[in-house]
Enzyme design. Structure first.
Site, PDB file in Angstrom:
ATOM      1  N   GLY A 105      -4.008  30.847  78.100  1.00 55.25           N
ATOM      2  CA  GLY A 105      -3.682  30.143  77.049  1.00 55.25           C
ATOM      3  C   GLY A 105      -2.945  31.146  76.026  1.00 55.25           C
ATOM      4  O   GLY A 105      -1.971  30.923  75.247  1.00 55.25           O
ATOM      5  N   ASN A 106      -3.726  32.463  75.926  1.00 55.98           N
ATOM      6  CA  ASN A 106      -3.446  33.313  74.825  1.00 55.98           C
ATOM      7  C   ASN A 106      -2.040  34.034  74.973  1.00 55.98           C
ATOM      8  O   ASN A 106      -1.361  34.652  73.972  1.00 55.98           O
ATOM      9  CB  ASN A 106      -4.436  34.389  74.449  1.00 55.98           C
ATOM     10  CG  ASN A 106      -4.679  35.168  75.511  1.00 55.98           C
ATOM     11  OD1 ASN A 106      -4.388  35.082  76.795  1.00 55.98           O
ATOM     12  ND2 ASN A 106      -5.169  36.730  75.362  1.00 55.98           N
ATOM     13  N   LYS A 142     -11.553  15.674  82.756  1.00 53.03           N
ATOM     14  CA  LYS A 142     -10.765  16.513  81.863  1.00 53.03           C
ATOM     15  C   LYS A 142     -10.165  15.425  80.800  1.00 53.03           C
ATOM     16  O   LYS A 142      -8.915  14.813  81.111  1.00 53.03           O
ATOM     17  CB  LYS A 142      -9.537  17.006  82.666  1.00 53.03           C
ATOM     18  CG  LYS A 142      -8.825  18.060  81.926  1.00 53.03           C
ATOM     19  CD  LYS A 142      -8.028  19.064  82.757  1.00 53.03           C
ATOM     20  CE  LYS A 142      -6.995  19.877  81.453  1.00 53.03           C
ATOM     21  NZ  LYS A 142      -8.045  20.890  80.898  1.00 53.03           N
ATOM     22  N   LYS A 198      -4.883  25.786  86.648  1.00 51.26           N
ATOM     23  CA  LYS A 198      -3.983  26.916  86.841  1.00 51.26           C
ATOM     24  C   LYS A 198      -4.510  28.300  87.500  1.00 51.26           C
ATOM     25  O   LYS A 198      -3.817  28.849  88.514  1.00 51.26           O
ATOM     26  CB  LYS A 198      -3.351  27.315  85.653  1.00 51.26           C
ATOM     27  CG  LYS A 198      -4.032  28.226  84.571  1.00 51.26           C
ATOM     28  CD  LYS A 198      -3.703  29.651  84.515  1.00 51.26           C
ATOM     29  CE  LYS A 198      -4.396  30.191  83.722  1.00 51.26           C
ATOM     30  NZ  LYS A 198      -5.834  30.306  83.052  1.00 51.26           N
ATOM     31  N   LYS A 245     -11.901  31.055  87.100  1.00 51.47           N
ATOM     32  CA  LYS A 245     -11.178  32.540  87.168  1.00 51.47           C
ATOM     33  C   LYS A 245     -11.855  33.267  88.408  1.00 51.47           C
ATOM     34  O   LYS A 245     -11.303  33.784  89.238  1.00 51.47           O
ATOM     35  CB  LYS A 245     -11.338  33.221  86.228  1.00 51.47           C
ATOM     36  CG  LYS A 245     -10.164  32.436  84.946  1.00 51.47           C
ATOM     37  CD  LYS A 245     -10.299  33.410  83.897  1.00 51.47           C
ATOM     38  CE  LYS A 245      -9.872  32.634  82.463  1.00 51.47           C
ATOM     39  NZ  LYS A 245      -8.951  31.686  82.719  1.00 51.47           N
TER      40      LYS A 245
HETATM   41  P1  ADP Z   1      -7.557  30.911  79.857  1.00 52.72           P
HETATM   42  O1  ADP Z   1      -6.607  29.990  78.776  1.00 52.72           O
HETATM   43  O2  ADP Z   1      -6.937  32.374  80.036  1.00 52.72           O
HETATM   44  O3  ADP Z   1      -7.679  30.318  80.787  1.00 52.72           O
HETATM   45  P2  ADP Z   1     -10.255  30.339  79.003  1.00 52.72           P
HETATM   46  O4  ADP Z   1     -10.446  30.128  77.459  1.00 52.72           O
HETATM   47  O5  ADP Z   1     -10.043  29.165  79.701  1.00 52.72           O
HETATM   48  O6  ADP Z   1      -8.993  31.258  79.121  1.00 52.72           O
HETATM   49  O7  ADP Z   1     -11.189  31.276  79.523  1.00 52.72           O
HETATM   50  C1  ADP Z   1     -11.531  32.640  79.301  1.00 52.72           C
HETATM   51  C2  ADP Z   1     -12.786  32.535  78.265  1.00 52.72           C
HETATM   52  O8  ADP Z   1     -14.045  32.555  78.933  1.00 52.72           O
HETATM   53  C3  ADP Z   1     -13.072  33.842  77.537  1.00 52.72           C
HETATM   54  O9  ADP Z   1     -11.951  34.154  76.292  1.00 52.72           O
HETATM   55  C4  ADP Z   1     -14.455  33.765  77.120  1.00 52.72           C
HETATM   56  O10 ADP Z   1     -14.681  33.184  76.016  1.00 52.72           O
HETATM   57  C5  ADP Z   1     -15.034  32.807  78.305  1.00 52.72           C
HETATM   58  N1  ADP Z   1     -16.060  33.260  79.144  1.00 52.72           N
HETATM   59  C6  ADP Z   1     -16.935  32.441  79.420  1.00 52.72           C
HETATM   60  N2  ADP Z   1     -17.881  33.118  80.314  1.00 52.72           N
HETATM   61  C7  ADP Z   1     -17.537  34.482  80.416  1.00 52.72           C
HETATM   62  C8  ADP Z   1     -18.058  35.576  80.975  1.00 52.72           C
HETATM   63  N3  ADP Z   1     -19.337  35.592  81.861  1.00 52.72           N
HETATM   64  N4  ADP Z   1     -17.378  36.763  80.841  1.00 52.72           N
HETATM   65  C9  ADP Z   1     -16.446  36.742  79.848  1.00 52.72           C
HETATM   66  N5  ADP Z   1     -15.690  35.629  79.566  1.00 52.72           N
HETATM   67  C10 ADP Z   1     -16.399  34.678  79.623  1.00 52.72           C
HETATM   68 MG    MG Z   2      -8.847  28.229  81.185  1.00 56.06          MG
END
Ligand code: ADP
Ligand code: MG
Length: 313
Positions: free
Chosen positions: A11-12, A128, A213, A275
């Site tokens: 998202g970022n 969702k 994604k 992820k």
């Molecule tokens: P994207 O849009 O890139 O998919 P998400 O917000 O879905 O981003 O996922 C990334 C977020 O996951 C990070 O910004 C962080 O706040 C969160 N997160 C949750 N658990 C963890 C972890 N164990 N280590 C690092 N980040 C984590």
């Molecule tokens: Mg995400």
């Protein structure tokens, strides 16, 4: 030697609205072209949360304005629209960045259909929330007329919930392979892909679902026989005990270690968990494959082994 890299943009990398996206893609293009300049072959996938929400809301308002004239827009069509709009911004920014660095390379977006299993358990358990908030009356009408699944969302009103099934295969994979072989920078599987399932004959029907994604990028990377899957997100590394006093950032993870940490609940479902799951699946899919989770701005350093969390056997 250049690697074949599939990049999943979070998202970022795209921002939350139209002006934010226009600014964000400039930085995103820099990070991607850094890798192209180093001789890597790059294929780009991306999320679409805010964008598909915006499109779905706009289409819902259109229907509300004149229900006789405008029938509701299927979610699969909203995903397709989001791929087109995000692809446009990425193509525009990548073209400029490539030309600014004197690199003569075409950029193209493939509207990508991704096959899902209509028997996927996710269809029985839609989780969702998407689109606009509705009143109880509106929600009841949608349930009765369209068969939508609706939940009451934290006292703020009613929202439609959709399924998030697992991606099975990428319908346009051969087109993507041909374009990569021709030297193009390809954007594919936007928003996890347009979810479709097979019906009679060769017909593919759009599904009312949103594919994750991270999982779609994993399938894309496998089907392209990529060397590396890079998941670019809002954190530089993956942590255990995330957000706690004993938080520990990880440089490397084997699939077995990752599974242990997943079982212990270190990764939040819906954000970091998919992820790590996608990274493990890719790393185990063939010898020599590795996944990397890091910040957009750190992609180049991450590929050079200087930062990020690398997942490999
Ligand atoms: P994207 O849009 O890139 O998919 P998400 O917000 O879905 O981003 O996922 C990334 C977020 O996951 C990070 O910004 C962080 O706040 C969160 N997160 C949750 N658990 C963890 C972890 N164990 N280590 C690092 N980040 C984590
Ligand atoms: Mg995400």
């Amino acid at each position: 030697m250049g690697k074949r890299i599939v990049i999943a943009l979070g998202g970022n990398a795209l921002g939350n609205n139209l002006p934010e996206q226009m600014i964000a893609v400039k930085q995103t293009a820099k990070a991607i072209v850094d890798l192209i300049q180093e001789g890597h072959e790059v294929v780009i996938a991306h999320g679409n949360g805010p964008q598909v929400g915006m499109i779905q809301k706009a289409m819902t308002e259109l229907t509300r304005s004149d229900p006789e004239k405008y029938i509701p827009c299927p979610l699969s069509v909203c995903v397709a629209m989001s791929q087109g709009y995000i692809g446009y911004d990425l193509q525009n920014a990548l073209r400029e960045e490539l030309l600014d660095r004197g690199i003569n390379k075409g950029v193209a977006t493939v509207l990508t259909q991704v096959e899902v299993d209509p028997e996927d358990k996710a269809f029985q358990n839609p989780t969702k929330p998407i689109g606009a908030f509705m009143t109880k009356e509106e929600a009841d009408k949608m349930v009765a007329e369209r068969g939508y699944n609706v939940i009451e969302d934290a006292g703020r009103g009613y929202r439609r919930v959709v399924a998030s099934p697992k991606p099975q295969s990428i319908i346009e994979i051969q087109s993507i392979r041909d374009m990569v072989a021709a030297g193009l920078v390809v954007v594919a599987c936007g928003g996890g892909g347009i979810p479709v399932y097979k019906t009679e004959g060769h017909h593919l029907k759009g599904a009312a679902a949103v594919i994750d994604k991270d999982f779609a990028s994993c399938v894309l990377a496998q089907q392209l026989e990529a060397d590396t899957l890079i998941i670019l997100t809002a954190v530089e590394k993956v942590a255990i005990n995330f957000g706690k006093p004993d938080e520990k950032w990880l440089d490397e993870l084997t699939p077995d270690e990752a599974r242990k940490y997943m079982d212990e609940g270190h990764f939040a479902p819906g954000s970091m968990l998919p992820k790590v799951q996608a990274a493990v699946q890719f790393a185990e899919s063939a010898p020599g494959r590795s996944a990397l989770i890091t910040l957009l701005e750190k992609a180049k350093d991450g590929v050079a082994g200087k930062t990020g969390t690398a997942i490999h056997q």
